[in-house]
Design a protein around this motif. Structure first.
Motif, short mmCIF file in Angstrom:
data_model
loop_
_atom_site.label_atom_id
_atom_site.label_comp_id
_atom_site.label_asym_id
_atom_site.label_seq_id
_atom_site.Cartn_x
_atom_site.Cartn_y
_atom_site.Cartn_z
N ILE A 167 29.96 22.34 13.33
CA ILE A 167 28.57 22.40 12.89
C ILE A 167 27.69 21.81 13.98
CG2 ILE A 167 26.93 21.66 11.11
CD1 ILE A 167 29.49 21.04 9.37
N GLU A 168 26.67 22.56 14.38
CA GLU A 168 25.65 22.01 15.28
C GLU A 168 24.52 21.46 14.42
OE1 GLU A 168 22.53 24.22 17.74
OE2 GLU A 168 23.98 23.62 19.30
N VAL A 169 24.30 20.16 14.50
CA VAL A 169 23.29 19.48 13.69
C VAL A 169 22.03 19.33 14.54
CG1 VAL A 169 22.80 17.43 12.31
CG2 VAL A 169 25.15 18.24 12.53
N ASP A 170 20.90 19.78 14.01
CA ASP A 170 19.66 19.91 14.78
C ASP A 170 18.67 18.80 14.44
OD1 ASP A 170 17.35 20.67 16.08
OD2 ASP A 170 17.50 22.79 15.55
N GLY A 171 18.73 17.73 15.21
CA GLY A 171 17.77 16.64 15.03
C GLY A 171 16.45 16.89 15.72
N THR A 172 16.39 17.92 16.55
CA THR A 172 15.12 18.26 17.20
C THR A 172 14.12 18.76 16.17
OG1 THR A 172 16.28 18.81 19.25
CG2 THR A 172 14.05 19.71 18.97
N ASN A 173 14.59 19.58 15.23
CA ASN A 173 13.71 20.17 14.23
C ASN A 173 13.79 19.51 12.86
OD1 ASN A 173 12.51 22.44 15.77
ND2 ASN A 173 14.65 23.08 15.95
N LEU B 261 18.05 11.42 14.09
CA LEU B 261 18.79 12.06 15.17
C LEU B 261 17.77 12.63 16.15
CD1 LEU B 261 21.71 12.79 16.11
CD2 LEU B 261 21.31 15.06 15.11
N GLU B 262 17.76 12.07 17.34
CA GLU B 262 16.81 12.49 18.37
C GLU B 262 17.51 13.45 19.33
OE1 GLU B 262 15.25 8.89 20.04
OE2 GLU B 262 14.15 8.37 18.21
N GLY B 263 17.59 14.69 18.93
CA GLY B 263 18.31 15.70 19.70
C GLY B 263 19.33 16.39 18.81
N LYS B 264 20.43 16.81 19.40
CA LYS B 264 21.45 17.52 18.62
C LYS B 264 22.77 16.77 18.63
CE LYS B 264 19.38 22.09 19.06
NZ LYS B 264 19.57 23.53 19.37
N ALA B 265 23.61 17.12 17.70
CA ALA B 265 24.94 16.54 17.60
C ALA B 265 25.89 17.60 17.08
CB ALA B 265 24.95 15.32 16.69
N TYR C 293 17.74 7.74 -0.50
CA TYR C 293 17.11 9.04 -0.63
C TYR C 293 16.41 9.38 0.68
CZ TYR C 293 17.63 8.51 -5.71
OH TYR C 293 18.13 8.34 -6.98
N ILE C 294 16.33 10.66 0.99
CA ILE C 294 15.59 11.09 2.16
C ILE C 294 14.51 12.08 1.73
CG2 ILE C 294 17.49 10.70 3.77
CD1 ILE C 294 17.95 13.75 3.77
N PRO C 295 13.39 12.12 2.44
CA PRO C 295 12.31 13.03 2.06
C PRO C 295 12.65 14.47 2.41
CG PRO C 295 11.75 11.91 4.10
CD PRO C 295 13.02 11.28 3.61
N LEU C 296 12.08 15.39 1.65
CA LEU C 296 12.16 16.80 2.02
C LEU C 296 11.47 16.96 3.37
CD1 LEU C 296 12.89 19.72 1.23
CD2 LEU C 296 10.63 19.89 0.17
N GLU C 297 12.15 17.57 4.31
CA GLU C 297 11.67 17.66 5.69
C GLU C 297 11.89 19.08 6.20
OE1 GLU C 297 12.57 14.99 9.61
OE2 GLU C 297 14.32 15.99 8.73
N ILE C 298 10.81 19.84 6.37
CA ILE C 298 10.92 21.22 6.84
C ILE C 298 9.85 21.47 7.89
CG2 ILE C 298 11.10 23.64 6.18
CD1 ILE C 298 11.46 22.77 3.29
N LYS C 299 10.26 21.91 9.05
CA LYS C 299 9.33 22.13 10.16
C LYS C 299 8.87 23.58 10.21
CE LYS C 299 9.00 21.51 15.19
NZ LYS C 299 9.76 21.11 16.40
N PRO C 300 7.56 23.84 10.13
CA PRO C 300 7.07 25.21 10.27
C PRO C 300 7.27 25.71 11.70
CG PRO C 300 5.43 23.78 9.22
CD PRO C 300 6.48 22.89 9.79
N GLN C 301 7.51 26.97 11.81
CA GLN C 301 7.76 27.57 13.12
C GLN C 301 6.55 27.36 14.03
OE1 GLN C 301 8.43 32.01 13.59
NE2 GLN C 301 10.53 31.26 13.77
N GLY C 302 6.81 26.87 15.23
CA GLY C 302 5.76 26.68 16.22
C GLY C 302 4.98 25.40 16.09
N GLU C 303 5.24 24.61 15.07
CA GLU C 303 4.51 23.35 14.88
C GLU C 303 5.24 22.21 15.58
OE1 GLU C 303 1.54 23.01 13.47
OE2 GLU C 303 1.48 25.18 13.09
#
Length: 272
Positions: free
Chosen positions: A99-105, A82-86, A171-181
């Motif tokens: 629900i706002e789904v956040d593909g940006t992060n 998802l390239e952006g939000k939905a 399966y999808i990988p664990l994906e977590i974006k650190p703040q500011g990265e």
């Protein structure tokens, strides 16, 4: 001081139970309906069978180094993004939850969810685990097995999405974006990766995140709503959006309630 210590013990119990149930892959009955004594707080109930666990283990082994780029994950290019939000409207017992789904992060996690919503995978599925005692925790659903009313209750929480094109579990990988990265960390918790920053998407009340087993790259279709601020899960589980309208309805979800329907109402063009 006593109150703070008590809260710490509750948080520790929740985390410990999460890891315990994740280790129990292959024991389908280990994630039966939660009880106040044996298994009071478990957000991750996506326990696979022994064969499925082996598949996840192989994927995880291949994807551990390096873990901070999407290119390092085998099969990443084949996953929805998802390239952006939905915006997704999920209807439960006739009431809409927005629900706002956040593909940006969280592009992969969000893309997986929006793709499954668009395919109608969640329609008719059950919230098989809802935990509010000893304090508000999660409402979890998304096990495809729950659409079949003949499946035993103690099996729910063990299922994943099987892609009909490949007849294999996605399966999808664990994906977590650190703040500011600029980009997320993949396949590792923040503790495993040595990240000390908070995540961009936190476990605030109303967050929606992916359930998984102990293995980081084992999420598939099961998700949970955070019924309270659950900061102790930050950096360990992938949040990918927030309830923007209807959290009062989320708060009323009972174990056994079903999703009437889930529809992408905005942003489907961002799904790649």
């Amino acid at each position: 001081m006593r109150l703070k210590f008590s809260q710490f013990l509750v948080a520790l119990l929740m985390i410990g139970t999460l890891m315990l149930t994740g280790c129990s892959t292959g024991q389908s009955s280990s994630n039966a309906s939660p009880t106040s004594t044996a298994n009071p707080n478990a957000a991750e109930t996506n326990n696979q069978t022994t064969t499925e666990t082996k598949q996840v283990a192989e994927t995880t082994t291949q994807a551990t180094t390096p873990a901070n780029t999407s290119e390092s994950i085998p099969g990443m290019k084949d996953l929805p993004r998802l390239e952006g939000k939905a915006t997704v409207v999920m209807t439960v017992k006739g009431a809409p939850i927005t629900i706002e789904v956040d593909g940006t992060n969280a592009p992969i996690t969000a893309g997986n969810f929006v793709d499954l919503v668009n395919k109608g995978v969640y329609d008719g599925l059950m919230f098989h685990r809802v935990i509010r005692d000893p304090q508000p925790f999660v409402a979890q659903g998304g096990d495809p097995q729950s659409k079949n009313t003949s499946v035993a209750v103690n099996r729910l929480g063990t299922g994943s999405y099987v892609d009909p094109k490949t007849n294999a579990i996605r399966y999808i990988p664990l994906e977590i974006k650190p703040q500011g990265e600029a980009s997320p960390i993949y396949s590792k918790t923040f503790e495993m990766a040595g990240v000390t920053k908070p995540p961009e998407l936190k476990h605030k009340q109303g967050a929606i995140a992916m359930a998984r087993s102990q293995m980081p790259d084992s999420a598939s279709s099961q998700f949970y709503f955070a019924l309270a601020d659950l900061a102790f899960l930050d950096g360990n589980y992938a949040v990918f959006g927030y309830v923007t309208q209807g959290f009062d309805l989320v708060n009323k979800i009972q174990q056994g309630d079903r999703i009437d329907s889930a529809k992408v109402t905005q942003g489907l063009e961002n799904l790649k």
